[in-house]
Design a protein around this motif. Sequence first.
Motif, PDB file in Angstrom:
ATOM      1  N   ARG A 147       0.717  -1.322   0.141  1.00 60.74           N
ATOM      2  CA  ARG A 147       0.547  -0.228   0.225  1.00 60.74           C
ATOM      3  C   ARG A 147       1.006   1.064  -0.059  1.00 60.74           C
ATOM      4  NH1 ARG A 147      -5.694  -0.246   3.827  1.00 60.74           N
ATOM      5  NH2 ARG A 147      -4.011  -1.014   5.315  1.00 60.74           N
ATOM      6  N   TRP A 150       0.998   2.145  -4.052  1.00 67.44           N
ATOM      7  CA  TRP A 150      -0.077   1.515  -4.034  1.00 67.44           C
ATOM      8  C   TRP A 150      -1.195   2.566  -3.469  1.00 67.44           C
ATOM      9  CZ3 TRP A 150      -0.301  -3.062  -8.587  1.00 67.44           C
ATOM     10  CH2 TRP A 150      -1.263  -2.641  -8.865  1.00 67.44           C
ATOM     11  N   GLN A 152      -3.920   3.226  -3.668  1.00 65.64           N
ATOM     12  CA  GLN A 152      -5.108   2.759  -3.748  1.00 65.64           C
ATOM     13  C   GLN A 152      -5.584   2.052  -3.751  1.00 65.64           C
ATOM     14  OE1 GLN A 152      -3.394   3.628  -5.913  1.00 65.64           O
ATOM     15  NE2 GLN A 152      -3.764   5.794  -6.572  1.00 65.64           N
ATOM     16  N   LEU A 153      -5.077   0.526  -2.828  1.00 63.53           N
ATOM     17  CA  LEU A 153      -5.545  -0.728  -2.006  1.00 63.53           C
ATOM     18  C   LEU A 153      -6.176   0.168  -1.010  1.00 63.53           C
ATOM     19  CD1 LEU A 153      -1.741  -2.118  -2.929  1.00 63.53           C
ATOM     20  CD2 LEU A 153      -4.210  -2.613  -3.636  1.00 63.53           C
ATOM     21  N   ARG A 154      -7.320  -1.068  -0.957  1.00 61.84           N
ATOM     22  CA  ARG A 154      -7.753  -1.288   0.181  1.00 61.84           C
ATOM     23  C   ARG A 154      -8.808  -2.640   0.911  1.00 61.84           C
ATOM     24  NH1 ARG A 154     -11.796  -1.569  -3.136  1.00 61.84           N
ATOM     25  NH2 ARG A 154     -14.145  -2.121  -2.439  1.00 61.84           N
ATOM     26  N   THR A 242      -7.785  -5.085  -2.476  1.00 66.44           N
ATOM     27  CA  THR A 242      -9.014  -4.408  -3.287  1.00 66.44           C
ATOM     28  C   THR A 242      -9.170  -3.055  -4.074  1.00 66.44           C
ATOM     29  OG1 THR A 242     -10.419  -6.234  -2.484  1.00 66.44           O
ATOM     30  CG2 THR A 242     -11.360  -4.695  -3.680  1.00 66.44           C
ATOM     31  N   LEU A 243      -9.181  -3.167  -5.071  1.00 66.71           N
ATOM     32  CA  LEU A 243      -8.519  -1.582  -5.778  1.00 66.71           C
ATOM     33  C   LEU A 243      -9.564  -1.247  -6.011  1.00 66.71           C
ATOM     34  CD1 LEU A 243      -5.624  -2.292  -8.465  1.00 66.71           C
ATOM     35  CD2 LEU A 243      -5.293  -1.090  -6.685  1.00 66.71           C
ATOM     36  N   ASN A 261      -1.635  -6.817  -8.627  1.00 70.13           N
ATOM     37  CA  ASN A 261      -2.262  -6.324  -6.501  1.00 70.13           C
ATOM     38  C   ASN A 261      -3.504  -6.517  -7.338  1.00 70.13           C
ATOM     39  OD1 ASN A 261      -2.631  -6.105  -4.194  1.00 70.13           O
ATOM     40  ND2 ASN A 261      -0.691  -5.623  -3.921  1.00 70.13           N
ATOM     41  N   GLY A 262      -4.915  -5.928  -6.379  1.00 73.36           N
ATOM     42  CA  GLY A 262      -6.197  -5.624  -6.375  1.00 73.36           C
ATOM     43  C   GLY A 262      -7.047  -6.789  -7.249  1.00 73.36           C
ATOM     44  N   TYR A 264      -8.620  -8.772  -5.198  1.00 67.28           N
ATOM     45  CA  TYR A 264     -10.255  -8.720  -4.040  1.00 67.28           C
ATOM     46  C   TYR A 264     -10.417 -10.279  -3.919  1.00 67.28           C
ATOM     47  CZ  TYR A 264     -15.158  -7.741  -4.063  1.00 67.28           C
ATOM     48  OH  TYR A 264     -16.592  -8.079  -4.058  1.00 67.28           O
TER      49      TYR A 264
END
Length: 307
Positions: A147, A150, A152-154, A242-243, A261-262, A264
């Motif tokens: 993160r 990047w 924007q990742l959550r 998750t993006l 990544n992302g 989900y």
Amino acid sequence: EPGVVRMGVHSLARWPELLAPLAAPVYFQHDGTLILWHRQDAPEAARMRLKFEQTQGLVPGLPRMQALDSAGVVALEPTAAQRFHQGLYLPGEGQLDNRQALAALAATMDQLGVVTHWGSARQPADFTPGQAGQPDWVLDCRGLGARAQWPQLRGLRGEVVRLHAPDVTLQRPTRIVHPRYPIYIAPKENHVFVIGATEIESDDMSPASVRSTLELLSAAYAVHPGFAEARILEISTHCRPTLPDNLPAVRVVQDRVLEVNGLYRHGFMIAPAMLDVVMQVLNTGQSELAPEFDLSLQLDREAALHT
């Protein structure tokens, strides 16, 4: 999303090819998914069916969904028919034992002489890929650990229960329509079952809540009374990377560092498709598959082509 479905279809064909040469066998089945619901959740099931029909129109190669009456449920899962009298069947869907897959991959790397450093935290800045004594590429697949690079990742929290239920036999993954989230029951070998599908917008890594655990276990018991005497092997939690659009992405933003990544909730479902995209990028600096999958591909052209 249609792109994710296309990745899933691609991956279903690729998984057996990837598993075949591994050092240990991996449980893999290709017997479809059964979807069931209680009478009070019929409106939610109707919405899900409509969504599947829309996806069928957008991804023409999908096997057609089948609506089931009581006889249809009996034919697929006789024990579930005691409590459910209608359902949907998604032919062609599959599943594997992800833990067996990871163990087999690790064993195969050992056989090939791959040097591994487990539990050894690193940052991309620790490497100078392409230099003498350094890797040719760094592949950054750290999930939420990336993160800082990047932002924007959550996290999307998930909770999973693993049971041993000798009195239960299910032939295929079974999903229970739920007003908040679809709960799945995935049968593994030797009467082990994985139950999950909670989706909580949170980075919280604490143990599972009582409410989520009760909902997961109640859903299992509602499918088969034999789950009442099952033994709880494990209750685990983690956060999926998750993006903002809930879709995966691949990018090369610095020389010889490729980030994936992302993924989900789709990790193992789309992993072979992501692998094939990554290999194309590493070999050619671009991917012909990425547009087919509607996959975000952010490439620093100069960085990507310095191979």
